[in-house]
Each structure stands twice: as C-alpha cells, then as structure tokens.
Scaffold this motif. Structure first.
Motif, mmCIF file in Angstrom:
data_model
loop_
_atom_site.group_PDB
_atom_site.id
_atom_site.type_symbol
_atom_site.label_atom_id
_atom_site.label_comp_id
_atom_site.label_asym_id
_atom_site.label_seq_id
_atom_site.Cartn_x
_atom_site.Cartn_y
_atom_site.Cartn_z
ATOM 1 N N UNK A 78 0.836 -1.201 0.000
ATOM 2 C CA UNK A 78 0.000 0.000 0.000
ATOM 3 C C UNK A 78 0.876 1.258 0.000
ATOM 4 N N UNK A 79 1.870 1.289 0.894
ATOM 5 C CA UNK A 79 2.630 2.531 1.065
ATOM 6 C C UNK A 79 3.624 2.784 -0.063
ATOM 7 N N UNK A 80 4.172 1.715 -0.645
ATOM 8 C CA UNK A 80 5.166 1.920 -1.699
ATOM 9 C C UNK A 80 4.532 2.095 -3.070
ATOM 10 N N UNK A 81 3.286 1.694 -3.222
ATOM 11 C CA UNK A 81 2.648 1.684 -4.547
ATOM 12 C C UNK A 81 2.373 3.069 -5.103
ATOM 13 N N UNK A 82 1.816 3.075 -6.315
ATOM 14 C CA UNK A 82 1.457 4.346 -6.928
ATOM 15 C C UNK A 82 0.013 4.675 -6.623
ATOM 16 N N UNK A 83 -0.378 5.910 -6.828
ATOM 17 C CA UNK A 83 -1.778 6.288 -6.653
ATOM 18 C C UNK A 83 -2.153 6.562 -5.216
ATOM 19 N N UNK A 84 -3.453 6.775 -5.012
ATOM 20 C CA UNK A 84 -3.962 7.178 -3.706
ATOM 21 C C UNK A 84 -3.810 6.080 -2.661
ATOM 22 N N UNK A 85 -3.388 6.508 -1.465
ATOM 23 C CA UNK A 85 -3.187 5.573 -0.359
ATOM 24 C C UNK A 85 -4.530 4.944 0.056
ATOM 25 N N UNK A 129 11.411 1.884 -10.040
ATOM 26 C CA UNK A 129 11.108 3.306 -9.845
ATOM 27 C C UNK A 129 11.904 3.892 -8.679
ATOM 28 N N UNK A 142 8.528 -3.540 -10.127
ATOM 29 C CA UNK A 142 8.137 -2.183 -10.545
ATOM 30 C C UNK A 142 8.550 -1.163 -9.487
ATOM 31 N N UNK A 143 8.242 -1.492 -8.224
ATOM 32 C CA UNK A 143 8.610 -0.590 -7.131
ATOM 33 C C UNK A 143 10.128 -0.443 -7.098
#
Lengths: 500, 187
Positions: A159-166, A278, A274-275
């Motif tokens: 959740x925290x490392x991903x893209x977009x809204x938390x 980036x 992916x994480x």
C-alpha cells in the motif's frame, strides 16, 4: 560447503534435458511477454501456469522462474527503441534509455541494459543462495505472531510503496482480504459470504482472482482503448553494443546501489520489480553523482532501474522459498505451482526437498546468463513480435485465461468467476484503485487470518503480543512506519504549500 | 457539485456495500466457544476499516470540494517528480470506446456460456474470430485462419501435450469435438 555441494547438484539438475528445455522455453516466453505492451510479466506467468500442470515440479518451477526473471529485462528494449514500455517496470527506461537512443546510441543503451540485468541478476542469485538457508533456519523459530507481523508488513508496504492514492490502495487491499474470507472457515467450519452458492463453500481460489484481474481486466482495458498502440519506427537496425570495462567501472556505485535496493525490495513481501525499478531511479535522481544530468540519456539512468528490477527476482524468491510467503505477483503464481504439485514452501523445504530448491536456485544463475545471451544475439528477432496485431494476441490471452481457470478444477463456475474478476479488475484500473493490493490481499489474507486467530487463541486474545515480542514487535513497528511515511510526506507537502 | 459527487460515488458505493456485508457477517452461524474470537471477527475487522476509509475519503472530497488530493504511495511521488522533469512515461489515452468494451465483455460472457454446450472448438474458433473483428482487424482471411488453426493448435496442445481435459460440449456438438480429437490422435 553443503550449500556449494547442493548448488552443484542443482546445476546438474538444470542441465537435465527436460529442465533445460523448460528453462529455455521460459526465457523465450518471458522475453516475448515483456516485449508486448499488452502483456505484463505477471500476466505471462499466470497464462503459463496451466501449461505446467502435467510437468515435473522442478521443470514447472524452473519455467515459471525463468519467465519471471526474463520478464524484468526485455521490456526495456521497446522503451529504449520505440518509447513503448513493455512493462510498467520499464517506464523509468523511457527517461534515460530512450533519450540515449535519440542521441543515436540505441545500441549502447541496450548494452547497458544487458550488463545491468546480468550483474543485478547474478548478484541477487548469489545473495539468494547465501541467505535462503540461514533465513529458513531463523524462520523455524518463528511462531504465529512473527508470521502475522511479516504478512502485515508485506500488506502495509504494497500500500505505502505503490502508486496512486493511499486510500484507494487500502480499499483495494481490504477488498482482497474480504474475498479471501469467502467459503468455509478453517477453525469453526462456518460458512462465510457463500450466499447459498455451493461452489463458494470451497472459497475463491486466488489464481482465479489473479487470472481475472490481471489477465482479463487488462484485455478489457486495452479493448476500451481500441487496442491502439504507439506507431513503431523501423525495427531493422537493432544491435547491442556492450559498454567497456572502464565505462562500467565508472558507474560501479550505481550498480551496487541498484542491486542492493532491488534485493531489499524483493525481500519485502508485497513490493516487486516495478517498485524496485522506480525507487532505484528515484534514489539515483536524488543522490547520484550525476543526478543533475538524469533524464538526458546517461548510463546511470539505465543501470539504476534495470539492476534493481532484475535483482528483485532473487530477493523475492527468498521469502517464498523459506517462509512460503510470496514477495510479488509472479512469486504468488510460483507458490501456486508449488502447491499444485504438492510441495509447500517453508522452512522445512530444505530438509524435505532441497534438490528441487537448489535446482531452482541454479536455474536462476543459468537463466540470467541465458537471457542475456538471447538478448545479445536475438533481440532484433524478438522485437518483431510487436508486428503481430495486439488484438490477435489479446484474443488468445482471453482464451488462455479461460482455459487456465477451467483446467485448475474442471469447473465452469471458476470460469464465470474470472469473467467477474476481469470486470472488477477493469473497474479498479479505470477508477484508479490499484489491482496489486487486492490480489495480494487474496493471496496473503488466509495466511494473515490463520496466524492472527491462532495467536489470539494461544495468547488469550492479547493483541499486544504482536508488539511485545522482539521480532514481531520490530516488524510491526516497521510496517506501521511504512504506512505513516507517505501520510507524513503528504502533510509536510501540504504544510509547505500553505506556507507558500 | 455533480463532479464532486461523482468523485465521491465509488467510496459511497463501496462503503454502503461494506455496511451490508458487515450485517451479513453478523449473521454467520457457528458454535461459540467462550473466550475465543469467532469466525466473524476477521471479516468484521476488515469491513470496519474499509467503512472507515470510505467515510474518510467521502468526507475529504466533500469538505475540500474535490480540490485537494489525499496522501499517495511513495511510487506515485517518484513518478510525478520524474514525469515533471523528463516528460510523461505512460501513453495517455485520448479516446475510449465504452461500447466496444461492453461488446467485449458480453462476447466473453456468451463464450463462457456457449462453451459448455458447443464444446471447446465450436465455441472458441468463432469467439476468437468475432473478438478479432470487434477489435478492428479487417483482414478476414487471416482472421479466419488465425481463429481456426490457432484454436486447433491450442486444443492439440492442451489435450495431447498438457493432458488438460477441455469441454466436449453436449450432443450432437460433442461428436464434432470427438471427431477432431480422433483426427489429432487425442484419446
């Protein structure tokens, strides 16, 4: 010494004809899947799974692992050559890889990619071999609070490392955790959310969710966009020129940072290539020696994401093999393949099936070298798959999704479910709810619940147990910190905005 | 106001559905053991947090009139920063076709329904052909060849090489599948 002996035996096993063929096929498929923009590497591994049902377990795992590692490499070719990322992993490659190509140095950019994948992949495979057995020995002493803490950490980081809204990522994760509760509960035998439908009593298989959300969902998304891809330039002049030793030595710290970060990110259950890609690019852009030149087509901008992406594979295999906890979408499928063949990965696997484990380890070394050789000699032929109309590929992707779902239990309800999850996956993507947390929630949900409930039973419903035991307490603190970090960053940015 | 409500709508829907599921979870039947948590505890916990997040997001959108964005993951920040400096990475989609999407979903659902009755080959070859045509591919001969030969190849591979049993279909369509299997040497 034992490790070296077992690894040597693993190498012998890899070169058994059936396993070697599986490895080669896996590498080729992984490279092709990575090149095609409509197919992600996780989708590719998902689609390959039903083809492994009748295979020997070693060959099956070798094939899927080879696809996984090759999938982190070839997408960079299309980013560099055509400004079309084959995978989300390869988006950072657009910034420096494509910029280098536009300066007339496409061959050089491909050379940097190859060397980065080779170094990152081999270094991570070495770390994997060295760490796996000690980690498994430590994991043997873990009890349910520690297992729950590790899973919680994985769910928090996705959740925290991903893209977009938390918030969207959290909702997606909770949806996944909820899907995992459907069926008969293990402890009480109670029916949960089955709504009187008999097939739901067996629960919803996470493979069905993965195939639907990742496979069909993506096809529906591309269909809505009319399968429109960016027009490609000529693909006649694809060559790879390797950097000299002196050039490579000049970016040795970038190699080291990218590899270390990739392994670390891979180790965290939940975060994937992916994480890693980036994050590695971001760190290079912030702290690298030539940070001001990032984006202008420099080697560091290629080396950082590529080493991290490929080395994350070795890292992700460690929690999978030693604890049975998948570190990424692709390792979740590999876990599925292990289970389908009747082998439960975990600390005991080194006692019961070390020959399989070391064959898989050895296959990663051979696979990394093999994919780089294929990349060096055959990239120009493999990128020709881009000439195949995407709609035809997509039609067969749908067919493979449906056959894969049907073949698992010979049940048509599973096929209906993947169509449902295909629509759910599409809706999530469209409304900017990331799919990865949902899928990880479905995979890790049952493990999380079992370990949570067992801890509650064993420790008289005392939830502070998770925080008072040294190992679980540390991991829980890390998990909470990882959730708090983006919130704190957001608040800081808002305060800075208000001050301006 | 309409756009604000539209932005809040997904959270309202998910929140409302979660409330409904929470009541369903409250009716889970089991033999309670004193001092232990029941099978409803975990789903209720997950649903309670989901409702809380949905409520927070709805209020945030309404109170900030949809102007302020919430916290985002670490990756998002890196992407935004890098895109601002080096240009967009992803291809931005200009046109969408909801009709085509609806047709694709309906076609796939129809395929799943039909495959049980017609069997693998008779359902899959037309499905692939229609899917490709829907996707805008207009080389009809190639489409037909791809659909028929591709389906036969998949059938051969799954049934002969991987030993996966595919739907045969109901009579009289099953006879077609069985005849094809005999032709390909599949037992």
């Amino acid at each position: 010494m034992d490790v070296l002996q077992s690894l040597a035996a693993g190498f012998v096993e890899v070169f058994v004809p059936a396993n070697f063929v599986a490895l080669t096929v896996g590498l080729l498929l992984g490279l092709l899947v990575a090149v095609l923009p409509g197919l992600t590497l996780v989708m590719g591994v998902v689609l390959a799974l039903p083809f492994t049902y009748s295979m020997d377990i070693t060959a099956a795992i070798i094939l899927l692992t080879a696809m996984y590692v090759a999938g982190t490499y070839a997408g960079a070719w299309t980013s560099i050559l055509f400004h079309v990322p084959g995978e989300p992993i390869d988006v950072p490659m657009l910034w420096d890889g494509y910029a280098m190509a536009r300066k007339g140095e496409a061959a050089k950019a491909l050379g940097w990619t190859l060397v980065s994948a080779l170094i990152g992949g081999l270094a991570a495979a070495t770390v994997m071999v060295l760490l796996a057995h000690p980690v498994a020995r430590i994991a043997l002493s873990f009890s349910t609070p520690e297992y729950f803490a590790i899973i919680f950490f994985g769910l928090a980081t996705v959740v925290s490392l991903g893209g977009g809204s938390l918030s969207n990522a959290l909702i997606s994760l909770f949806l996944g955790l909820l899907i995992a509760t459907v069926g008969v509960d293990d402890t009480y035998g109670a029916q949960r959310f089955t709504f009187g439908v008999p097939i739901l009593s067996d629960g919803i298989d996470y493979l069905v969710v993965m195939v639907g959300a990742f496979g069909l969902g993506e096809v529906f998304m591309r269909m809505e966009q009319r399968f429109r891809s960016a027009p490609l330039q000529s693909i006649d002049t694809v060559t790879t020129r390797l950097p000299t030793l002196r050039e490579a030595a000049a970016v040795k710290s970038t190699f080291a940072r990218g590899t270390a970060l990739g392994i670390l990110i891979g180790l965290v259950p939940g975060a994937g290539a992916t994480v890693a890609s980036f994050l590695s690019y971001g760190i290079e852009a912030q702290y690298g020696r030539r940070r001001k030149e990032m984006g202008s087509g420099i080697a560091e901008g290629i080396v950082a994401p590529q080493t991290a992406a490929t080395s994350s594979v070795g890292g992700a295999m460690i929690p999978l093999i030693t604890m049975g906890i998948p570190g990424s979408g692709a390792t979740a499928i590999i876990l599925g393949a292990f289970l389908l063949h009747g082998l439960q990965p975990g600390p005991q696997v080194f006692e019961t099936s070390s020959h399989i484990v070391y064959a898989v380890f050895a296959s990663l070394f051979v696979g990394v070298i093999g994919m780089c050789l294929i990349g060096y000699f055959a990239a120009r032929y493999l990128v020709r798959i881009l000439e195949l109309p995407e709609v035809i590929v997509s039609a067969y992707v749908v067919m493979c999704c449906i056959l894969g779902a049907f073949a698992a239990r010979n049940n048509i309800t599973d096929v209906w479910l993947i169509v449902v999850f295909g629509v759910v996956g599409y809706a999530c993507e469209r409304l900017r709810f990331p799919v990865a947390p949902m899928v990880l929630g479905v995979i890790l949900g049952p493990l999380a619940e079992t370990n949570f409930m067992t801890t509650m039973i064993s420790f008289n419903n005392d939830w502070t147990t998770f925080f008072t035991r040294p190992i679980s307490g540390t991991i829980m603190a890390l998990a909470l910190a990882s959730l708090a970090y983006p919130v704190a960053q957001h608040l800081r940015r808002r305060a800075a905005g208000a001050a301006r | 106001m309409r756009s604000i409500l539209l932005r809040a709508l997904p959270y309202l829907l998910v929140g409302a559905f979660s409330v409904y599921l929470y009541t369903v979870a409250g009716r889970i039947e089991y033999h309670h053991r004193a001092g232990t948590l029941g099978p409803d505890f975990w789903p209720k916990l997950v649903l309670a947090v989901t409702i809380a997040v949905c409520l927070y997001e709805t209020l945030r959108i309404l109170l900030s009139r949809g102007r302020r964005s919430g916290a985002s993951g670490v990756l998002q920040n890196i992407v935004e920063r890098s895109e601002a400096e080096h240009g967009a990475g992803y291809l931005h989609v200009e046109a969408r076709s909801p009709l085509l999407l609806a047709a694709g979903i309906a076609l796939t659902a129809a395929y799943v329904w039909v495959i049980q009755h017609l069997g693998f080959f008779l359902a899959t070859a037309p499905y692939v052909a229609v899917f490709i045509a829907l996707g805008g591919y207009r080389r009809w001969a190639l489409n037909a060849a791809t659909s028929v030969l591709g389906t036969l190849a998949m059938m051969f591979f799954f049934m002969k090489v991987v030993y996966v049993s595919l739907p045969l279909g109901r009579e009289p369509f099953a006879q077609v599948t069985l005849a094809l299997m005999r032709l390909m040497g599949i037992r």
